[in-house]
Write an enzyme that holds these catalytic residues in place. Sequence first.
Site, PDB file in Angstrom:
ATOM      1  N   HIS A 284       1.944   4.446  -2.948  1.00 42.53           N
ATOM      2  CA  HIS A 284       2.092   5.892  -2.762  1.00 42.53           C
ATOM      3  C   HIS A 284       3.474   6.355  -3.236  1.00 42.53           C
ATOM      4  CE1 HIS A 284      -1.650   6.485  -0.686  1.00 42.53           C
ATOM      5  NE2 HIS A 284      -1.318   5.784   0.379  1.00 42.53           N
TER       6      HIS A 284
ATOM      7  N   ASP B  60     -41.185 -29.048 -10.964  1.00 44.72           N
ATOM      8  CA  ASP B  60     -41.344 -28.984 -12.424  1.00 44.72           C
ATOM      9  C   ASP B  60     -42.511 -28.086 -12.815  1.00 44.72           C
ATOM     10  OD1 ASP B  60     -39.206 -30.789 -12.688  1.00 44.72           O
ATOM     11  OD2 ASP B  60     -40.553 -32.509 -12.525  1.00 44.72           O
TER      12      ASP B  60
ATOM     13  N   HIS C 264       0.847  -1.200   0.000  1.00 41.30           N
ATOM     14  CA  HIS C 264       0.000   0.000   0.000  1.00 41.30           C
ATOM     15  C   HIS C 264       0.881   1.249   0.000  1.00 41.30           C
ATOM     16  CE1 HIS C 264      -3.452   2.543   1.474  1.00 41.30           C
ATOM     17  NE2 HIS C 264      -2.425   3.251   1.940  1.00 41.30           N
ATOM     18  N   GLU C 265       1.835   1.290   0.928  1.00 42.41           N
ATOM     19  CA  GLU C 265       2.735   2.444   1.005  1.00 42.41           C
ATOM     20  C   GLU C 265       3.650   2.515  -0.212  1.00 42.41           C
ATOM     21  OE1 GLU C 265       2.240   4.671   3.126  1.00 42.41           O
ATOM     22  OE2 GLU C 265       0.844   3.553   4.397  1.00 42.41           O
TER      23      GLU C 265
END
Length: 404
Positions: free
Chosen positions: A25, A202, A21-22
């Site tokens: 960035h 059915d 995640h970092e």
Amino acid sequence: MMFVTGIVLFALAILISVALHECGHMWVARRTGMKVRRYFVGFGPTLWSTRRGETEYGVKAVPLGGFCDIAGMTPVEELDPDERDRAMYKQATWKRVAVLFAGPGMNLAICLVLIYAIALVWGLPNLHPPTRAVIGETGCVAQEVSQGKLEQCTGPGPAALAGIRSGDVVVKVGDTPVSSFDEMAAAVRKSHGSVPIVVERDGTAIVTYVDIESTQRWIPNGQGGELQPATVGAIGVGAARVGPVRYGVFSAMPATFAFTGDLTVEVGKALAALPTKVGALVRAIGGGQRDPQTPISVVGASIIGGDTVDHGLWVAFWFFLAQLNLILATINLLPLLPFDGGHIAVAVFERIRNMVRSARGKVAAAPVNYLKLLPATYVVLVLVVGYMLLTVTADLVNPIRLFQ
């Protein structure tokens, strides 16, 4: 031993997800000309660090996250002379938004990759099971001697003896119309004696009389949702189950996006329900039954990861990790500070505000004063940290276990 190994592996997988995640960035910030001062995994005292170029990389003692320090993320930061022109808050709006979205975007990418792999290897579950009361199997009625434990039984049950088959759709129990398996089960639990049950087979409606059998089940008592043994009616049927669908290399691509979209809706519903789960978490901490629908912390997630590895359920391990990354992406995109979504909202607000000022012949206004936003930011932080402490405590004293 495998349980502990699973806990460590899942905790490591969470840490890698946060590090990526970092990294998202950092990578986009560099590509758009901004200065990344530091990229660290963990918090607290520094265990190791090295400098390459203008960025310091390192590992800290507490492996509970990470951070990417970009120069000038807000106007209130102190800047060195060489950082002033590269300060993040001075960059074009699209660059700022791209950098801020890159972190959650990385978590979303991890989620998509994992779900794609699951679709190829194991298949994807159906998030939209049949909503009607479709019978999957018939059998004997077993007593629930303790919570979650059924005694052995043999022979056909009341439903099978009355001619109900797998594939039948129950539409009415006695005088009660039912539209789902849960509604059908609830109506049966309240019934006794010989009861007319209408099924569709059915395309034809068939009425059959079923002798309801009394048995013991653990059901919510209506006071806080605690499970208690009770004598209820049963007919010996199980719901139809839809197995996972495996895909090929190309067919898995649209299936992955469709499944992730459905999963995102479910995650959104779960996040919206967080305030309603506080009471259940408090009761669990006090020794009450832990509701499996209550939220969990990193501790609880790692325990569940340990359970999946201990029982060889690697598909559950990877699916849970994919879901966790989707949750991280969703939370970080909330338009609230200090989340990435809050910073995106500020950048977009500044852009719209300056466009309006330009249309009126005015110069651009100064950047948003983050100091004025601190009170709201602190409120969000207190709520988030408080909820995290609540879930961590519940996971330590009364964790959710997949197998007990």
